[in-house]
Design a protein around this motif. Structure first.
Motif, PDB file in Angstrom:
ATOM      1  N   ARG A 100       2.456  -8.107   2.511  1.00 29.11           N
ATOM      2  CA  ARG A 100       1.618  -6.912   2.378  1.00 29.11           C
ATOM      3  C   ARG A 100       1.097  -6.886   0.945  1.00 29.11           C
ATOM      4  O   ARG A 100       1.749  -6.397   0.034  1.00 29.11           O
ATOM      5  CB  ARG A 100       2.420  -5.651   2.682  1.00 29.11           C
ATOM      6  N   ASP A 101      -0.083  -7.439   0.736  1.00 27.45           N
ATOM      7  CA  ASP A 101      -0.657  -7.610  -0.593  1.00 27.45           C
ATOM      8  C   ASP A 101      -1.021  -6.250  -1.193  1.00 27.45           C
ATOM      9  O   ASP A 101      -1.854  -5.534  -0.628  1.00 27.45           O
ATOM     10  CB  ASP A 101      -1.899  -8.498  -0.481  1.00 27.45           C
ATOM     11  N   PRO A 102      -0.447  -5.875  -2.336  1.00 20.40           N
ATOM     12  CA  PRO A 102      -0.766  -4.579  -2.942  1.00 20.40           C
ATOM     13  C   PRO A 102      -2.198  -4.482  -3.456  1.00 20.40           C
ATOM     14  O   PRO A 102      -2.678  -3.385  -3.761  1.00 20.40           O
ATOM     15  CB  PRO A 102       0.252  -4.462  -4.080  1.00 20.40           C
ATOM     16  N   ASP A 103      -2.881  -5.628  -3.595  1.00 19.04           N
ATOM     17  CA  ASP A 103      -4.274  -5.604  -4.053  1.00 19.04           C
ATOM     18  C   ASP A 103      -5.255  -5.310  -2.922  1.00 19.04           C
ATOM     19  O   ASP A 103      -6.463  -5.151  -3.172  1.00 19.04           O
ATOM     20  CB  ASP A 103      -4.644  -6.934  -4.704  1.00 19.04           C
ATOM     21  N   ARG A 104      -4.777  -5.259  -1.702  1.00 22.83           N
ATOM     22  CA  ARG A 104      -5.658  -4.908  -0.588  1.00 22.83           C
ATOM     23  C   ARG A 104      -5.871  -3.390  -0.577  1.00 22.83           C
ATOM     24  O   ARG A 104      -4.911  -2.624  -0.626  1.00 22.83           O
ATOM     25  CB  ARG A 104      -5.051  -5.345   0.747  1.00 22.83           C
ATOM     26  N   ARG A 105      -7.124  -2.977  -0.479  1.00 23.87           N
ATOM     27  CA  ARG A 105      -7.414  -1.547  -0.432  1.00 23.87           C
ATOM     28  C   ARG A 105      -7.161  -1.026   0.983  1.00 23.87           C
ATOM     29  O   ARG A 105      -7.673  -1.578   1.956  1.00 23.87           O
ATOM     30  CB  ARG A 105      -8.861  -1.277  -0.830  1.00 23.87           C
ATOM     31  N   PRO A 106      -6.378   0.031   1.133  1.00 21.07           N
ATOM     32  CA  PRO A 106      -6.102   0.548   2.481  1.00 21.07           C
ATOM     33  C   PRO A 106      -7.315   1.263   3.079  1.00 21.07           C
ATOM     34  O   PRO A 106      -8.106   1.891   2.375  1.00 21.07           O
ATOM     35  CB  PRO A 106      -4.941   1.525   2.262  1.00 21.07           C
ATOM     36  N   VAL A 107      -7.440   1.139   4.377  1.00 13.26           N
ATOM     37  CA  VAL A 107      -8.415   1.875   5.172  1.00 13.26           C
ATOM     38  C   VAL A 107      -7.624   2.682   6.189  1.00 13.26           C
ATOM     39  O   VAL A 107      -6.720   2.150   6.845  1.00 13.26           O
ATOM     40  CB  VAL A 107      -9.389   0.927   5.898  1.00 13.26           C
ATOM     41  N   LEU A 108      -7.954   3.962   6.329  1.00 10.27           N
ATOM     42  CA  LEU A 108      -7.301   4.807   7.332  1.00 10.27           C
ATOM     43  C   LEU A 108      -8.363   5.361   8.263  1.00 10.27           C
ATOM     44  O   LEU A 108      -9.297   6.037   7.831  1.00 10.27           O
ATOM     45  CB  LEU A 108      -6.538   5.959   6.682  1.00 10.27           C
ATOM     46  N   ALA A 109      -8.215   5.085   9.566  1.00 11.38           N
ATOM     47  CA  ALA A 109      -9.188   5.498  10.575  1.00 11.38           C
ATOM     48  C   ALA A 109      -8.661   6.683  11.370  1.00 11.38           C
ATOM     49  O   ALA A 109      -7.521   6.662  11.852  1.00 11.38           O
ATOM     50  CB  ALA A 109      -9.508   4.331  11.505  1.00 11.38           C
ATOM     51  N   LEU A 110      -9.513   7.705  11.533  1.00  9.36           N
ATOM     52  CA  LEU A 110      -9.209   8.876  12.344  1.00  9.36           C
ATOM     53  C   LEU A 110     -10.075   8.842  13.601  1.00  9.36           C
ATOM     54  O   LEU A 110     -11.295   8.695  13.512  1.00  9.36           O
ATOM     55  CB  LEU A 110      -9.505  10.177  11.588  1.00  9.36           C
ATOM     56  N   HIS A 111      -9.467   9.006  14.753  1.00  9.52           N
ATOM     57  CA  HIS A 111     -10.174   8.973  16.030  1.00  9.52           C
ATOM     58  C   HIS A 111     -10.875  10.294  16.300  1.00  9.52           C
ATOM     59  O   HIS A 111     -10.748  11.271  15.543  1.00  9.52           O
ATOM     60  CB  HIS A 111      -9.186   8.681  17.158  1.00  9.52           C
ATOM     61  N   GLY A 112     -11.575  10.359  17.432  1.00 10.07           N
ATOM     62  CA  GLY A 112     -12.273  11.567  17.835  1.00 10.07           C
ATOM     63  C   GLY A 112     -11.521  12.346  18.897  1.00 10.07           C
ATOM     64  O   GLY A 112     -10.349  12.078  19.206  1.00 10.07           O
ATOM     65  N   TRP A 113     -12.209  13.323  19.476  1.00  8.76           N
ATOM     66  CA  TRP A 113     -11.639  14.193  20.505  1.00  8.76           C
ATOM     67  C   TRP A 113     -11.318  13.384  21.766  1.00  8.76           C
ATOM     68  O   TRP A 113     -12.035  12.460  22.126  1.00  8.76           O
ATOM     69  CB  TRP A 113     -12.642  15.310  20.815  1.00  8.76           C
ATOM     70  N   SER A 114     -10.217  13.735  22.421  1.00  9.06           N
ATOM     71  CA  SER A 114      -9.771  13.069  23.656  1.00  9.06           C
ATOM     72  C   SER A 114      -9.577  11.575  23.450  1.00  9.06           C
ATOM     73  O   SER A 114      -9.822  10.777  24.357  1.00  9.06           O
ATOM     74  CB  SER A 114     -10.790  13.296  24.798  1.00  9.06           C
TER      75      SER A 114
END
Length: 355
Positions: free
Chosen positions: A75-89
């Motif tokens: 788990r490379d600490p230099d990788r920028r995290p991306v967090l995805a949020l889903h939609g309704w239903s």
């Protein structure tokens, strides 16, 4: 979700059940307990982390983080995290999206918010909340989990209702993000300010008196058909988490969304660059047809694009020809072009490339 007709919908008797209703009820929900660490997910090559939140009248709220598996210690600490949020239903199911970000050097994570997908528990009202700010706890928990391995400021990605949640969160949390990406964000009530005002007059008393009560929608499966591999789409969707039709609309949730739309209409001050992806075509029809496989049949792309200009100082809008409501779930080559355009736009915050 459009609201044009939601306040005068015919109600189907509770005793009347369809095959789809029975299928959804019989499909299993996840029963992971918080504190168990990362475990293999049902999606091949992925793992999930179950985190406990506060309790409410329907029990403990859960948030679930999903990511691709990686060998121990990689788990490379230099990788920028991306967090995805889903939609309704909805819930997270888009493996190619995760792979594209990871292959580009990011550390992709997705979250199934409380009362959705992997986080839905028996006895809970699907999708329920009474305030979009409650998702602050979900986002905080997911970002903290990602930051344990990837401490750089993250990219937040939100789809549809998740785009509304992400926008409001970014506005309330300056200095936390590297960038915000919105995939067909639901930023405005259908019909604009007048429709929202009328809708709130109807929903506010219901939200206060019966917050867990719901408005039952007609069982329309057009969008599901465009997505599901069981119909005309490409995606394997879990029936318990993504039925062929929308969840019934909780009174409290609907009031919370309308309040969020009102906040966006007043203008936000998001302090990072914002990318908004929409289809180039909106289409509404009473009958399912081929045109629905190359258009946004949920929201109005032009209205989304106009309202997005109120999010902050630096907003980029991209129209994608032939895209669905979920641009990243569109057929090839639409989704690949959208992903390539997203990565190019993110170049200023891209992680260093490995030699």
């Amino acid at each position: 979700m459009p609201l044009r007709d939601h306040l005068r919908l015919p109600r189907r008797p509770a005793a009347e059940a369809t095959t789809g209703d029975q299928h959804q009820a019989s499909a299993p929900l996840v029963d992971d307990a918080p504190g168990g660490g990362w475990v293999p997910d049902g999606m091949d090559g992925f793992e999930r982390l179950t985190l406990g939140l506060e309790e409410d009248k329907q029990g403990q709220n859960i948030v679930t983080v999903v990511r691709r598996r990686a060998p121990e210690g990689q788990r490379d600490p230099d990788r920028r995290p991306v967090l995805a949020l889903h939609g309704w239903s909805d819930y997270f199911y888009n493996a190619p999206l995760a792979e594209a970000f990871d292959d580009a050097g990011y550390a992709f994570h997705a979250v199934d918010l409380r009362h959705y997908g992997r986080s839905l528990r028996p006895g809970q009202t699907p999708g329920w909340t009474d305030d979009l700010r409650r998702y602050d706890a979900d986002i905080a928990a997911a970002l903290a989990a990602a930051a344990r391995d990837h401490p750089l400021p993250p990219v937040l990605l939100g789809h549809s209702t998740g785009g509304l949640v992400a926008s409001l969160w970014a506005d309330r949390n300056p200095g936390r993000l590297a960038a915000l990406v919105l995939n067909s964000p639901w930023l405005q009530t259908h019909g604009g300010t007048p429709a929202r005002a009328v809708a709130r007059l109807a929903t506010r008393p219901l939200a206060r008196a019966r917050p867990y009560g719901t408005l039952r929608l007609p069982r329309v499966d057009f969008y599901w058909r465009s997505l599901s591999a069981e119909a005309d789409g490409e995606w394997d969707l879990v029936p318990a988490w993504r039925a062929p039709w929308s969840f019934d609309l909780p009174h409290a949730w609907l009031d919370a969304v309308l309040a969020g739309h009102r906040r966006v209409a007043r203008g936000l001050s998001i302090d990072v660059p914002v990318l908004v992806l929409v289809s180039d075509t909106g289409h509404r029809g009473l009958r399912y047809g081929e045109a629905m496989l190359a258009a946004d049949i949920i929201l109005n792309p032009s209205a989304m694009a106009r309202r997005a200009l109120r999010l902050g100082r630096e907003v980029t809008v991209q129209q994608h020809a032939g895209a669905l409501h979920d641009v990243y779930a569109s057929p090839e080559p639409v989704r690949s072009r959208a992903m390539a355009d997203t990565l190019r736009w993110l170049a200023p915050v891209a992680p260093p490339r490995e030699d």
